[in-house]
Write an enzyme that holds these catalytic residues in place. Structure first.
Site, PDB file in Angstrom:
ATOM      1  N   ASP A  45     -80.740 -38.949 -74.132  1.00  0.00           N
ATOM      2  CA  ASP A  45     -80.912 -40.401 -74.012  1.00  0.00           C
ATOM      3  C   ASP A  45     -81.378 -40.756 -72.593  1.00  0.00           C
ATOM      4  O   ASP A  45     -82.254 -41.605 -72.413  1.00  0.00           O
ATOM      5  CB  ASP A  45     -79.592 -41.111 -74.340  1.00  0.00           C
ATOM      6  CG  ASP A  45     -79.037 -40.626 -75.676  1.00  0.00           C
ATOM      7  OD1 ASP A  45     -79.755 -40.719 -76.667  1.00  0.00           O
ATOM      8  OD2 ASP A  45     -77.894 -40.119 -75.706  1.00  0.00           O
ATOM      9  N   HIS A  88     -73.090 -41.550 -77.705  1.00  0.00           N
ATOM     10  CA  HIS A  88     -74.423 -41.083 -78.102  1.00  0.00           C
ATOM     11  C   HIS A  88     -74.684 -41.606 -79.512  1.00  0.00           C
ATOM     12  O   HIS A  88     -74.446 -40.929 -80.502  1.00  0.00           O
ATOM     13  CB  HIS A  88     -74.514 -39.556 -78.067  1.00  0.00           C
ATOM     14  CG  HIS A  88     -75.767 -39.066 -78.740  1.00  0.00           C
ATOM     15  ND1 HIS A  88     -77.018 -39.290 -78.232  1.00  0.00           N
ATOM     16  CD2 HIS A  88     -75.964 -38.412 -79.906  1.00  0.00           C
ATOM     17  CE1 HIS A  88     -77.927 -38.788 -79.041  1.00  0.00           C
ATOM     18  NE2 HIS A  88     -77.313 -38.252 -80.075  1.00  0.00           N
TER      19      HIS A  88
END
Ligand code: NAX
Length: 327
Positions: free
Chosen positions: A159, A187
């Site tokens: 990410d 996440h």
């Protein structure tokens, strides 16, 4: 010659491992002077495919690979492991609720946590990639009696890398000029890529990107939804980029963080930034000279960031509540 580091990778016949193992074996992760023992764990039905992966590793004649063990026995796989990279996880199938997924994988990570505690090296570090990775790491941590909480991590580096790449593209600069990119929280699609504290050439991103609507909207949703966009384009989930992020994470946790910068990884919260202690939450992290790590303190959190962080932390608390019977 250095002593080999023993690295266990679960889900070793899967698509992420198919990139990851070759990067580890080549020295990309721990350095070109660091030999490794590879311990590869799979479930019984995947052992034939795993043996094919082992054949390919052998055929690379990697100078740094000391030995390879492929097994479906967790105790054998985690024996003397210095790093456990837990990639294997049961994927979400059509009709499956998030709660079902949490509970199916929960059982897997209870077993692996116990096996790590019983078999791994004293300095073991456990890094969970398999989803839902934050809560899987929490379950493993709670079941690995005797292994300190600060040895457990879950992956949000993909990410971070995605966020840096989006900011660089928007600003028209090379991605290496983007630093201090923190991912907060889970996440998942609630994660918060924190552009307010990120920098381009050491300056606030708003010096180069004046489109506040984009920063507050499309930038965040693009990063949050990037996994789904890859699946839509490729027909398969991200694999090479996920493996690359796993390599980046272990490297960043193994070597001191460059002055002034940080990297993102989910760790056991100590209550910093008002985030409930004990959950596995992504923070900006610095790795120190002695190999330990710390959560970067004192970053300004404005009202916009606070709302985003609270939303993703609330999701982590809900996930924790959903598996409370096995913690
Ligand atoms: P694959 O389905 O290709 O591979 C998973 C492998 O795990 C399979 O070979 C399976 O046999 C094995 N496995 C299942 N249970 C096991 C067990 N008990 N012990 C050992 N092995 C076991 O998935 P892949 O694309 O490699 O993705 C793996 C995991 O990473 C998934 O949970 C995925 O959602 C997750 N991801 C996490 C990311 C992150 O940033 N944290 C990003 C990429 C990825 O989505």
């Amino acid at each position: 010659m250095k002593t080999p580091v023993t690295i266990t990778v679960t889900g070793a016949a899967g698509q992420i491992a198919y990139s990851l193992l070759f990067r580890i074996a080549s020295g990309s992760m721990l350095g070109c002077d660091q030999p490794v023992n590879l311990r590869l764990l799979e479930i019984e039905p995947a052992m034939k495919a795993l043996n094919g992966v082992v054949m390919e590793l052998q055929d690379c004649a990697f100078p740094l690979v000391n030995d390879i063990v492929a097994t479906c026995d967790p105790d054998e796989a985690f024996k003397d492991a210095n790093w456990c990279i837990l990639v294997g996880s049961v994927p979400r199938k059509a009709g499956m609720e998030r709660k079902d997924l949490l509970s199916i994988n929960g059982k897997l990570f209870i077993g692996q946590g116990k096996s790590i505690a019983a078999n791994a090296a004293k300095d073991v570090r456990v890094f969970v990639v398999g989803n839902p990775c934050n809560t899987n790491a929490l379950i493993a941590m709670k079941n690995a009696a005797g292994v300190p909480n600060d040895r457990f991590f879950a992956m949000t580096r993909l990410d971070e890398n995605r966020a840096k790449s989006q900011l660089a593209d928007k600003a028209g600069v090379h991605v290496s000029r983007v630093t201090n990119m923190a991912i907060w929280g889970n996440h998942s699609a609630t994660q918060y890529p924190d552009w307010t504290n990120a920098k381009i050439d050491g300056k606030p991103v708003t010096d180069l990107i004046s489109d506040m609507d984009w920063l507050k909207g499309e930038f965040i949703t693009t990063v949050q939804q990037r996994g789904a966009a890859i699946i839509a384009a490729r027909g398969l989930s991200s694999a090479a980029s996920a493996a690359n992020a796993a390599v980046d994470t272990v490297r960043s946790l193994s070597f001191p963080t460059p002055e002034g910068d940080w990297h993102s990884v989910a760790v056991c919260s100590d209550g910093s930034y008002g985030i409930e202690a004990g959950i596995i939450c992504s923070f900006p992290i610095r790795t120190k000279e002695d190999g330990s790590w710390e959560i970067v303190q004192g970053l300004p959190i404005d009202a916009f960031s606070r709302e985003k962080i609270d939303a993703t932390v609330n999701e982590l608390l809900e996930e924790k509540a959903a598996v409370s019977d096995i913690l």
